[in-house]
Design an enzyme around this catalytic site. Structure first.
Site, PDB file in Angstrom:
ATOM      1  N   ASP A 170      -9.727   4.793  10.370  1.00 30.24           N
ATOM      2  CA  ASP A 170      -9.024   3.571  10.187  1.00 30.24           C
ATOM      3  C   ASP A 170      -9.538   2.549  11.071  1.00 30.24           C
ATOM      4  OD1 ASP A 170      -7.580   4.465  11.771  1.00 30.24           O
ATOM      5  OD2 ASP A 170      -5.488   3.943  11.002  1.00 30.24           O
ATOM      6  N   SER A 171     -10.253   3.032  12.070  1.00 27.12           N
ATOM      7  CA  SER A 171     -10.846   2.029  13.212  1.00 27.12           C
ATOM      8  C   SER A 171     -11.857   1.242  12.298  1.00 27.12           C
ATOM      9  CB  SER A 171     -11.649   3.055  14.298  1.00 27.12           C
ATOM     10  OG  SER A 171     -12.591   3.825  13.566  1.00 27.12           O
ATOM     11  N   ASP A 187      -8.983   8.808   7.222  1.00 22.30           N
ATOM     12  CA  ASP A 187      -7.803   8.411   7.826  1.00 22.30           C
ATOM     13  C   ASP A 187      -6.923   8.022   6.806  1.00 22.30           C
ATOM     14  OD1 ASP A 187      -6.874   8.883  10.388  1.00 22.30           O
ATOM     15  OD2 ASP A 187      -8.519   7.226  11.160  1.00 22.30           O
ATOM     16  N   LYS A 221      -6.909  12.589   7.717  1.00 21.17           N
ATOM     17  CA  LYS A 221      -6.038  12.684   9.004  1.00 21.17           C
ATOM     18  C   LYS A 221      -4.830  11.763   9.133  1.00 21.17           C
ATOM     19  CE  LYS A 221      -8.073  10.537  12.914  1.00 21.17           C
ATOM     20  NZ  LYS A 221      -7.044   9.380  13.168  1.00 21.17           N
ATOM     21  N   GLU A 225      -1.424  10.227  11.636  1.00 21.22           N
ATOM     22  CA  GLU A 225      -1.060   9.961  13.105  1.00 21.22           C
ATOM     23  C   GLU A 225       0.344  10.448  13.095  1.00 21.22           C
ATOM     24  OE1 GLU A 225      -1.690   5.969  14.473  1.00 21.22           O
ATOM     25  OE2 GLU A 225      -4.034   6.164  14.060  1.00 21.22           O
ATOM     26  N   GLU A 252      -5.478  11.804  21.466  1.00 18.12           N
ATOM     27  CA  GLU A 252      -6.248  10.564  21.951  1.00 18.12           C
ATOM     28  C   GLU A 252      -5.689   9.774  23.249  1.00 18.12           C
ATOM     29  OE1 GLU A 252      -6.778   7.850  18.649  1.00 18.12           O
ATOM     30  OE2 GLU A 252      -7.682   6.245  20.176  1.00 18.12           O
TER      31      GLU A 252
HETATM   32  O1  KIV Z   1      -9.911   5.681  13.406  1.00 18.15           O
HETATM   33  C1  KIV Z   1     -10.354   6.397  14.335  1.00 18.15           C
HETATM   34  O2  KIV Z   1     -11.776   6.115  14.651  1.00 18.15           O
HETATM   35  C2  KIV Z   1      -9.713   7.615  15.081  1.00 18.15           C
HETATM   36  C3  KIV Z   1     -10.188   8.079  16.110  1.00 18.15           C
HETATM   37  C4  KIV Z   1      -9.667   9.358  16.586  1.00 18.15           C
HETATM   38  C5  KIV Z   1     -11.808   8.137  16.458  1.00 18.15           C
HETATM   39  O3  KIV Z   1      -8.759   7.788  14.457  1.00 18.15           O
END
Ligand code: KIV
Length: 260
Positions: free
Chosen positions: A44-45, A83, A112, A114, A178
């Site tokens: 989600d970056s 993400d 993924k 968080e 992270e």
């Molecule tokens: O969104 C992202 O880029 C991440 C990092 C851990 C690379 O979650």
């Protein structure tokens, strides 16, 4: 493809060096895949790296689905993970499963999320969706942290270690650590049986993840401490476009060679 990476294969790489990189579309995923990375994350970056947002918070599920579908076209061998964006899993396990299903339909082979949202992780795993955990300086909590600060220093290390254990117990197949002290990442790596994937977490994790644009130096800023430019991509691209512009202006491009 015989050597196609899968979530169980990544899970079994504990103690080996797992190479992970973000990608956001078909060409960046194809480049990462051609270089042989093990896991490609549509992070989600996307928000700050590609879409020009200030941070990851505005990224929607629709945007993640759109870019995951694009990255799917370029990713052949690597495991493709996506993400879960902010607001799509925190409220309930049902939300998490519904959002995860959308990402899998777009081509993700894992998701993924968080933080230690155990119910959501368990729900996703029960639905057949492999989950990567993520602890430490989790960018979706930037407002709670009061900025992008190192997490897990001193006595607060227990909070990060505990969150990592809970995520493993809920069924994650690997976990991103992270921006935490290297010593804390080392302890988590020794304690957990699933692989740890670091970013700004020192050299003792089972693998590393970086942002595509960071390692290729695609922005004009110098690299932040947690990353390194392995290419001065920004300068090289500006130079190449300069050559193209000169060719057009001087009439040396296009030529007969480029004509039909
Ligand atoms: O969104 C992202 O880029 C991440 C990092 C851990 C690379 O979650």
């Amino acid at each position: 493809m015989a050597d196609k990476m899968t979530a169980p294969k990544v899970r079994n790489m504990k103690g080996k060096r797992i190479v992970c990189l973000t990608a956001y579309d078909a060409p960046t995923a194809a480049i990462a895949d051609a270089a042989g990375v093990d896991l490609i994350l549509v992070g989600d970056s996307l928000g700050n790296v590609v879409l020009g947002y200030e941070n990851t918070l505005p990224v929607s599920l629709g945007e993640m689905v759109h870019h995951t579908r694009a990255a799917r076209q370029g990713c052949k061998r690597a495991l493709l993970a996506a993400d879960m964006p902010f607001g799509t899993f925190q409220a309930s396990a049902e939300d998490a499963v519904r959002s995860g299903v959308e990402l899998v339909k777009a081509g993700a082979e894992a998701v993924k999320l968080e933080g230690p949202y155990e119910d959501g992780i368990e729900g996703l795993v029960a639905a057949g969706i492999p989950v990567m955990g993520h602890v430490g300086m989790t960018p979706q909590s930037v407002n709670a942290f009061g900025g992008y600060r190192v997490q897990g220093r001193g006595k607060k290390s227990d909070l990060v270690i505990d969150a990592a254990k809970r995520i493993e117990d809920a069924g994650a197949f690997c976990i991103v650590l992270e921006v935490i002290p290297a010593s804390v990442a080392e302890k988590i790596t020794e304690t957990l049986s699933i692989p740890t994937i670091g970013i700004g977490a020192g050299p003792f994790c089972d693998g590393e993840i970086q942002v595509f644009h960071d390692i290729l130096g695609l922005t004009s800023e110098p690299p932040l401490k947690h990353t390194r430019h392995f290419l001065n991509g920004y300068e090289q691209m500006v130079k190449a476009i300069d050559c193209y512009a000169e060719g057009v202006r001087k009439g040396t491009f296009p030529t007969e060679e480029n004509s039909f």
